[in-house]
Design a protein around this motif. Sequence first.
Motif, PDB file in Angstrom:
ATOM      1  N   THR A 171       0.836  -1.191   0.000  1.00  0.00           N
ATOM      2  CA  THR A 171       0.000   0.000   0.000  1.00  0.00           C
ATOM      3  C   THR A 171       0.873   1.244   0.000  1.00  0.00           C
ATOM      4  O   THR A 171       1.769   1.376   0.828  1.00  0.00           O
ATOM      5  CB  THR A 171      -0.905   0.010   1.247  1.00  0.00           C
ATOM      6  N   PRO A 172       0.634   2.152  -0.923  1.00  0.00           N
ATOM      7  CA  PRO A 172       1.428   3.373  -0.957  1.00  0.00           C
ATOM      8  C   PRO A 172       1.139   4.266   0.253  1.00  0.00           C
ATOM      9  O   PRO A 172       0.068   4.176   0.849  1.00  0.00           O
ATOM     10  CB  PRO A 172       0.977   4.043  -2.260  1.00  0.00           C
ATOM     11  N   PRO A 173       2.074   5.136   0.602  1.00  0.00           N
ATOM     12  CA  PRO A 173       1.873   5.994   1.770  1.00  0.00           C
ATOM     13  C   PRO A 173       0.840   7.099   1.555  1.00  0.00           C
ATOM     14  O   PRO A 173       0.313   7.643   2.508  1.00  0.00           O
ATOM     15  CB  PRO A 173       3.262   6.590   2.014  1.00  0.00           C
ATOM     16  N   ASN A 174       0.572   7.436   0.313  1.00  0.00           N
ATOM     17  CA  ASN A 174      -0.393   8.489   0.002  1.00  0.00           C
ATOM     18  C   ASN A 174      -1.476   7.902  -0.900  1.00  0.00           C
ATOM     19  O   ASN A 174      -1.209   7.544  -2.048  1.00  0.00           O
ATOM     20  CB  ASN A 174       0.289   9.645  -0.720  1.00  0.00           C
ATOM     21  N   VAL A 175      -2.691   7.824  -0.374  1.00  0.00           N
ATOM     22  CA  VAL A 175      -3.792   7.189  -1.104  1.00  0.00           C
ATOM     23  C   VAL A 175      -5.039   8.056  -1.019  1.00  0.00           C
ATOM     24  O   VAL A 175      -5.366   8.588   0.040  1.00  0.00           O
ATOM     25  CB  VAL A 175      -4.111   5.795  -0.528  1.00  0.00           C
ATOM     26  N   VAL A 176      -5.723   8.165  -2.144  1.00  0.00           N
ATOM     27  CA  VAL A 176      -7.026   8.806  -2.203  1.00  0.00           C
ATOM     28  C   VAL A 176      -7.988   7.756  -2.745  1.00  0.00           C
ATOM     29  O   VAL A 176      -7.698   7.129  -3.765  1.00  0.00           O
ATOM     30  CB  VAL A 176      -7.007  10.028  -3.145  1.00  0.00           C
ATOM     31  N   GLU A 177      -9.108   7.566  -2.059  1.00  0.00           N
ATOM     32  CA  GLU A 177     -10.099   6.614  -2.548  1.00  0.00           C
ATOM     33  C   GLU A 177     -11.485   7.210  -2.415  1.00  0.00           C
ATOM     34  O   GLU A 177     -11.811   7.830  -1.394  1.00  0.00           O
ATOM     35  CB  GLU A 177     -10.021   5.293  -1.788  1.00  0.00           C
TER      36      GLU A 177
END
Length: 117
Positions: free
Chosen positions: A69-75
């Motif tokens: 999982t990337p450290p910066n996520v927008v969902e």
Amino acid sequence: MARRISTEDGRDALAAVASGDPGRTDLATAVRYLLQLLAEKAPGNSVEVRVPPFAAVQVLEGPRHTRGTPPNVVETDPATWIAVATGQEEWTDAVSAGRIVASGVRADLSPLLPLRA
């Protein structure tokens, strides 16, 4: 995103969504087209933007992640993504309402929105 969506196809899909009763194909095309525009506007690999079940892209220059999982996520969901990407809803309002989950120090996309479709 493997296939590039033409401006004409993207705009047609957005018009179908705006009509109020889009088919699944139009909804998917509209989401992917707007993500494509975002990736063109802010190329990079430091933030992953996910709009399940249709697509995800990586944007913004910065540290690249390669596993897990990337450290910066927008969902967010498709309707919310289309609304914020086209300027029908403010980013901060969608985040406050819990329709956008943004984690990480680089996950605020508000300076990039709305997109010019």
